[in-house]
Design a protein around this motif. Structure first.
Motif, PDB file in Angstrom:
ATOM      1  N   HIS A   1      -8.718  10.826  -8.699  1.00  0.00           N
ATOM      2  CA  HIS A   1      -7.367  10.570  -9.204  1.00  0.00           C
ATOM      3  C   HIS A   1      -6.588   9.597  -8.324  1.00  0.00           C
ATOM      4  O   HIS A   1      -5.450   9.247  -8.670  1.00  0.00           O
ATOM      5  CB  HIS A   1      -6.587  11.891  -9.308  1.00  0.00           C
ATOM      6  N   LEU A   2      -7.146   9.165  -7.211  1.00  0.00           N
ATOM      7  CA  LEU A   2      -6.431   8.287  -6.292  1.00  0.00           C
ATOM      8  C   LEU A   2      -6.249   6.897  -6.900  1.00  0.00           C
ATOM      9  O   LEU A   2      -7.222   6.215  -7.239  1.00  0.00           O
ATOM     10  CB  LEU A   2      -7.184   8.182  -4.958  1.00  0.00           C
ATOM     11  N   LYS A   3      -4.982   6.471  -7.031  1.00  0.00           N
ATOM     12  CA  LYS A   3      -4.658   5.176  -7.626  1.00  0.00           C
ATOM     13  C   LYS A   3      -4.057   4.205  -6.621  1.00  0.00           C
ATOM     14  O   LYS A   3      -4.123   2.994  -6.835  1.00  0.00           O
ATOM     15  CB  LYS A   3      -3.680   5.370  -8.790  1.00  0.00           C
ATOM     16  N   GLU A   4      -3.470   4.718  -5.549  1.00  0.00           N
ATOM     17  CA  GLU A   4      -2.748   3.855  -4.621  1.00  0.00           C
ATOM     18  C   GLU A   4      -3.098   4.214  -3.181  1.00  0.00           C
ATOM     19  O   GLU A   4      -3.135   5.382  -2.803  1.00  0.00           O
ATOM     20  CB  GLU A   4      -1.234   3.997  -4.837  1.00  0.00           C
ATOM     21  N   LEU A   5      -3.360   3.192  -2.370  1.00  0.00           N
ATOM     22  CA  LEU A   5      -3.594   3.351  -0.938  1.00  0.00           C
ATOM     23  C   LEU A   5      -2.726   2.340  -0.203  1.00  0.00           C
ATOM     24  O   LEU A   5      -2.787   1.133  -0.472  1.00  0.00           O
ATOM     25  CB  LEU A   5      -5.070   3.131  -0.588  1.00  0.00           C
ATOM     26  N   VAL A   6      -1.907   2.833   0.728  1.00  0.00           N
ATOM     27  CA  VAL A   6      -1.045   1.978   1.540  1.00  0.00           C
ATOM     28  C   VAL A   6      -1.328   2.276   3.005  1.00  0.00           C
ATOM     29  O   VAL A   6      -1.270   3.433   3.433  1.00  0.00           O
ATOM     30  CB  VAL A   6       0.449   2.216   1.231  1.00  0.00           C
ATOM     31  N   VAL A   7      -1.656   1.228   3.748  1.00  0.00           N
ATOM     32  CA  VAL A   7      -1.916   1.372   5.182  1.00  0.00           C
ATOM     33  C   VAL A   7      -0.879   0.547   5.932  1.00  0.00           C
ATOM     34  O   VAL A   7      -0.808  -0.674   5.757  1.00  0.00           O
ATOM     35  CB  VAL A   7      -3.341   0.923   5.553  1.00  0.00           C
ATOM     36  N   ILE A   8      -0.073   1.217   6.753  1.00  0.00           N
ATOM     37  CA  ILE A   8       0.962   0.545   7.550  1.00  0.00           C
ATOM     38  C   ILE A   8       0.449   0.400   8.981  1.00  0.00           C
ATOM     39  O   ILE A   8      -0.205   1.300   9.507  1.00  0.00           O
ATOM     40  CB  ILE A   8       2.272   1.345   7.531  1.00  0.00           C
ATOM     41  N   GLY A   9       0.742  -0.728   9.594  1.00  0.00           N
ATOM     42  CA  GLY A   9       0.239  -0.985  10.943  1.00  0.00           C
ATOM     43  C   GLY A   9      -1.182  -1.502  10.928  1.00  0.00           C
ATOM     44  O   GLY A   9      -1.912  -1.364  11.905  1.00  0.00           O
ATOM     45  N   PHE A  10      -1.574  -2.125   9.825  1.00  0.00           N
ATOM     46  CA  PHE A  10      -2.937  -2.637   9.683  1.00  0.00           C
ATOM     47  C   PHE A  10      -3.052  -3.961  10.434  1.00  0.00           C
ATOM     48  O   PHE A  10      -2.292  -4.898  10.188  1.00  0.00           O
ATOM     49  CB  PHE A  10      -3.285  -2.839   8.214  1.00  0.00           C
ATOM     50  N   GLY A  11      -4.026  -4.017  11.335  1.00  0.00           N
ATOM     51  CA  GLY A  11      -4.230  -5.233  12.113  1.00  0.00           C
ATOM     52  C   GLY A  11      -5.599  -5.843  11.954  1.00  0.00           C
ATOM     53  O   GLY A  11      -5.936  -6.806  12.651  1.00  0.00           O
ATOM     54  N   GLY A  12      -6.399  -5.288  11.071  1.00  0.00           N
ATOM     55  CA  GLY A  12      -7.730  -5.828  10.843  1.00  0.00           C
ATOM     56  C   GLY A  12      -8.777  -5.334  11.806  1.00  0.00           C
ATOM     57  O   GLY A  12      -9.889  -5.875  11.844  1.00  0.00           O
ATOM     58  N   ALA A  13      -8.470  -4.299  12.617  1.00  0.00           N
ATOM     59  CA  ALA A  13      -9.459  -3.749  13.538  1.00  0.00           C
ATOM     60  C   ALA A  13     -10.630  -3.156  12.749  1.00  0.00           C
ATOM     61  O   ALA A  13     -10.479  -2.722  11.597  1.00  0.00           O
ATOM     62  CB  ALA A  13      -8.823  -2.689  14.430  1.00  0.00           C
ATOM     63  N   ALA A  14     -11.781  -3.124  13.400  1.00  0.00           N
ATOM     64  CA  ALA A  14     -12.983  -2.658  12.716  1.00  0.00           C
ATOM     65  C   ALA A  14     -12.837  -1.218  12.240  1.00  0.00           C
ATOM     66  O   ALA A  14     -13.261  -0.864  11.131  1.00  0.00           O
ATOM     67  CB  ALA A  14     -14.192  -2.799  13.640  1.00  0.00           C
ATOM     68  N   GLY A  15     -12.229  -0.385  13.077  1.00  0.00           N
ATOM     69  CA  GLY A  15     -12.046   1.009  12.684  1.00  0.00           C
ATOM     70  C   GLY A  15     -11.147   1.152  11.480  1.00  0.00           C
ATOM     71  O   GLY A  15     -11.403   1.959  10.577  1.00  0.00           O
ATOM     72  N   GLN A  16     -10.060   0.380  11.431  1.00  0.00           N
ATOM     73  CA  GLN A  16      -9.157   0.437  10.295  1.00  0.00           C
ATOM     74  C   GLN A  16      -9.841  -0.076   9.028  1.00  0.00           C
ATOM     75  O   GLN A  16      -9.709   0.525   7.955  1.00  0.00           O
ATOM     76  CB  GLN A  16      -7.911  -0.401  10.582  1.00  0.00           C
ATOM     77  N   THR A  17     -10.560  -1.159   9.155  1.00  0.00           N
ATOM     78  CA  THR A  17     -11.257  -1.721   8.002  1.00  0.00           C
ATOM     79  C   THR A  17     -12.297  -0.736   7.467  1.00  0.00           C
ATOM     80  O   THR A  17     -12.424  -0.541   6.245  1.00  0.00           O
ATOM     81  CB  THR A  17     -11.926  -3.052   8.381  1.00  0.00           C
ATOM     82  N   GLY A  18     -13.059  -0.103   8.360  1.00  0.00           N
ATOM     83  CA  GLY A  18     -14.056   0.873   7.925  1.00  0.00           C
ATOM     84  C   GLY A  18     -13.422   2.065   7.242  1.00  0.00           C
ATOM     85  O   GLY A  18     -13.956   2.599   6.251  1.00  0.00           O
ATOM     86  N   PHE A  19     -12.259   2.510   7.746  1.00  0.00           N
ATOM     87  CA  PHE A  19     -11.545   3.630   7.138  1.00  0.00           C
ATOM     88  C   PHE A  19     -11.115   3.284   5.707  1.00  0.00           C
ATOM     89  O   PHE A  19     -11.315   4.067   4.765  1.00  0.00           O
ATOM     90  CB  PHE A  19     -10.332   3.979   8.007  1.00  0.00           C
ATOM     91  N   VAL A  20     -10.533   2.095   5.542  1.00  0.00           N
ATOM     92  CA  VAL A  20     -10.084   1.675   4.211  1.00  0.00           C
ATOM     93  C   VAL A  20     -11.271   1.527   3.259  1.00  0.00           C
ATOM     94  O   VAL A  20     -11.212   1.938   2.088  1.00  0.00           O
ATOM     95  CB  VAL A  20      -9.295   0.352   4.308  1.00  0.00           C
ATOM     96  N   LYS A  21     -12.362   0.978   3.745  1.00  0.00           N
ATOM     97  CA  LYS A  21     -13.519   0.751   2.886  1.00  0.00           C
ATOM     98  C   LYS A  21     -14.112   2.061   2.396  1.00  0.00           C
ATOM     99  O   LYS A  21     -14.538   2.171   1.233  1.00  0.00           O
ATOM    100  CB  LYS A  21     -14.565  -0.061   3.632  1.00  0.00           C
ATOM    101  N   GLN A  22     -14.152   3.068   3.266  1.00  0.00           N
ATOM    102  CA  GLN A  22     -14.692   4.366   2.833  1.00  0.00           C
ATOM    103  C   GLN A  22     -13.871   4.941   1.699  1.00  0.00           C
ATOM    104  O   GLN A  22     -14.416   5.511   0.754  1.00  0.00           O
ATOM    105  CB  GLN A  22     -14.714   5.328   4.025  1.00  0.00           C
ATOM    106  N   ILE A  23     -12.540   4.813   1.787  1.00  0.00           N
ATOM    107  CA  ILE A  23     -11.689   5.360   0.728  1.00  0.00           C
ATOM    108  C   ILE A  23     -11.876   4.560  -0.563  1.00  0.00           C
ATOM    109  O   ILE A  23     -11.925   5.129  -1.659  1.00  0.00           O
ATOM    110  CB  ILE A  23     -10.217   5.352   1.175  1.00  0.00           C
ATOM    111  N   ILE A  24     -12.002   3.243  -0.449  1.00  0.00           N
ATOM    112  CA  ILE A  24     -12.217   2.415  -1.645  1.00  0.00           C
ATOM    113  C   ILE A  24     -13.516   2.813  -2.335  1.00  0.00           C
ATOM    114  O   ILE A  24     -13.579   2.958  -3.570  1.00  0.00           O
ATOM    115  CB  ILE A  24     -12.232   0.921  -1.267  1.00  0.00           C
ATOM    116  N   GLN A  25     -14.559   3.002  -1.559  1.00  0.00           N
ATOM    117  CA  GLN A  25     -15.854   3.365  -2.137  1.00  0.00           C
ATOM    118  C   GLN A  25     -15.832   4.727  -2.811  1.00  0.00           C
ATOM    119  O   GLN A  25     -16.577   4.958  -3.764  1.00  0.00           O
ATOM    120  CB  GLN A  25     -16.925   3.342  -1.043  1.00  0.00           C
ATOM    121  N   ALA A  26     -14.975   5.627  -2.317  1.00  0.00           N
ATOM    122  CA  ALA A  26     -14.939   6.993  -2.859  1.00  0.00           C
ATOM    123  C   ALA A  26     -13.877   7.176  -3.933  1.00  0.00           C
ATOM    124  O   ALA A  26     -13.660   8.301  -4.390  1.00  0.00           O
ATOM    125  CB  ALA A  26     -14.690   7.986  -1.722  1.00  0.00           C
ATOM    126  N   SER A  27     -13.193   6.081  -4.353  1.00  0.00           N
ATOM    127  CA  SER A  27     -12.095   6.200  -5.313  1.00  0.00           C
ATOM    128  C   SER A  27     -12.373   5.301  -6.519  1.00  0.00           C
ATOM    129  O   SER A  27     -12.014   4.118  -6.524  1.00  0.00           O
ATOM    130  CB  SER A  27     -10.768   5.818  -4.654  1.00  0.00           C
TER     131      SER A  27
END
Length: 522
Positions: free
Chosen positions: A437-463
């Protein structure tokens, strides 16, 4: 000589007092509260003027304090803050020589000892003037035409022999609907039963700081309240219990800045209409929401504490802002790790939450991954703020797994925290949970670090139905209107290099085919 005498009499003539009452009332209405009250001691005619159009008054002792007082007070506060910082720095140093140096910081003591008597003298003089002004305003003779005061704020530096009269007159005589009484540097007890016989009581909102009810028997005044805020000494739990038994119309309750550690907070009010409960820096070992049938919003800010949910069938919004602190109540700068189980904050019967705001802050705080029952089946929006850059974020994915109906997720990374180290922000653990049911993801303080990118990608793949991903720089602040309940995003424009932007977007969309997905990198 005659001409000079005529000019002199013309200059000394009080032309303002010759104006009609209606004109004087219009003039006073344009003045600030401090100046308007001062006019009541000019003459009997000014004091006995008919009702003023103004209905809101803010009478603070700060208005009677000169600018020099505030400058000296700022110097004292900065000296104490500097001393505390030096002391904490030395405590973290194991060398014996450094501990000896702790006793050499006498500069702050010299400033405090020198300036404190001066500040106290200013406060005494200001209180004398303040008492005269408030007396002239609230304790006017009975023949003065009664005015209607909707909102009144009194802020005194210490108590006065007239404090009881101020409260009684404001509520019982002038019919104040919204009263705020703040007493600094002292504490006052008032027997609210004195108002039981008054016929003009219209009090709906009451804010008390360092002022509390003297006796336990039930004052009728509390039965009319719809909003109650108790601060500092007013917020001690035994006194709150006495008041809650009688606040049958109470909708909003706030407890702030309790001194010392309070006993466990138990609230069991089956006949109450309470809808909003906020605990702000209310230091207690645990909060037990036993039976609060109409409670819709619960907010808590302060040290992490046990939260146990009972029968709260209408609870929809919970906001938790936990700051790991030391024993002295200050931010813990020691090197000791403090691990908190996420399930500690969600014990008891599962409430039907729809919106959860979770802030966990502290230099050494760590979240222990523990099993969470599927008790967030109704959760639609989740806002996690102040995630440290050196934290593992798998606990966030674990929390998402307990919210199968989640539609919106906001995560804020604290860019001012310690930089990520090896193993930090590690989300390489396989995440099989699907967020249907997840339609929206907002990440504040995003700087393109590898850990942040991997976190976002996992959620995209699972949604599978995710529609919009916003990645932006900035931070969060409390919503001024909603205080502890809501957060606002403060954006900071980041100039992305086109090559860097493409690399981040390619990393996020690699291997993912979703034509309806929009990724906004700001």
């Amino acid at each position: 000589a005659m001409r000079l005498s005529e000019e002199h009499s013309s200059c000394c003539e009080d032309k303002i007092s010759s104006l009609p009452d209606e004109m004087l009332i219009l003039i006073i209405d344009k003045l600030d509260a401090r100046t308007a009250i001062s006019t009541t001691i000019l003459s009997r005619r000014w004091r006995d003027l008919p009702t003023y159009p103004r209905t809101c008054y803010d009478l603070t002792v700060d208005d009677a304090l000169p600018p020099r007082y505030h400058r000296l007070k700022q110097i004292v506060m900065e000296a104490k803050a500097g001393y505390e910082a030096e002391k904490n720095a030395l405590k973290s140093d194991d060398s014996y020589a450094s501990r000896d140096q702790l006793y050499s910081f006498k500069d702050w003591k010299w400033k405090v000892r020198l300036l404190t008597p001066i500040l106290q003298r200013y406060e005494r003089l200001a209180m004398r003037r303040y008492v005269k002004r408030v007396n002239a305003f609230l304790l006017a003779p009975n023949n003065v035409q009664q005015q209607s005061i909707q909102k009144l704020r009194l802020q005194a530096c210490g108590t006065s022999n007239f404090t009881d009269q101020w409260i009684t007159e404001a509520i019982g005589r002038w019919g104040v609907e919204d009263l705020e009484l703040v007493i600094d540097n002292s504490c006052w007890r008032y027997d609210f039963r004195l108002l039981d016989g008054c016929k003009n009581v219209r009090l709906k909102r009451l804010v008390l700081s360092n002022c509390y009810h003297r006796f336990a028997p039930n004052p009728l005044t509390f039965q009319r309240l719809t909003s109650l805020t108790l601060c500092k000494e007013s917020s001690r739990m035994p006194r709150v219990d006495d008041i809650l038994r009688n606040c049958v119309q109470l909708v909003d309750l706030r407890l702030k800045d309790s001194s010392g550690c309070q006993p466990a907070f138990h609230i069991f009010v089956p006949n109450s209409k309470l809808k909003s409960l906020q605990l702000d820096n209310y230091n207690t070992v645990g909060v037990y929401l036993g039976l609060v049938p109409y409670l819709e919003t619960f907010a808590c800010r302060g040290q992490p504490t046990i939260l146990h949910y009972g029968l709260v069938p209408r609870l929809r919004h919970v906001s938790l802002n936990f700051l790991q602190t030391g024993d002295d109540g200050k931010n813990d700068s020691s090197g000791s790790n403090r691990t908190y189980r996420l399930s500690k904050f969600f014990l008891g019967w599962p409430p039907p939450l729809e919106y959860l705001v979770l802030q966990l802050r502290g230099r050494q705080m760590w979240i222990e991954l523990t099993a969470i029952p599927d008790q967030f089946n109704h959760l639609k929006k989740l806002f996690i703020a102040n995630v440290q850059m050196n934290w593992d974020t798998f606990w966030i994915l674990h929390l998402l797994a307990a919210a199968p109906a989640l539609e919106s997720l906001h995560v804020h990374f604290d860019s001012k925290s310690e930089k990520a180290t090896a193993g930090s922000l590690n989300v390489q653990v396989e995440h099989h949970q699907q967020h249907h049911h997840l339609k929206e993801l907002v990440v504040i303080g995003f700087g393109g670090a590898a850990g942040q990118t991997g976190f976002v990608k996992q959620i995209i793949q699972a949604s599978p139905i995710l529609e919009r991903v916003r990645l932006l720089d900035g931070h969060v602040v409390e919503d001024e209107e909603r205080e502890l309940v809501g957060l606002e995003i403060v954006r900071r424009i980041r100039e992305w290099h086109e090559r860097e932007r493409l690399e981040v977007l390619d990393e996020l969309t690699g291997g993912i085919s979703s034509p309806h997905l929009e990724i906004v990198l700001e």
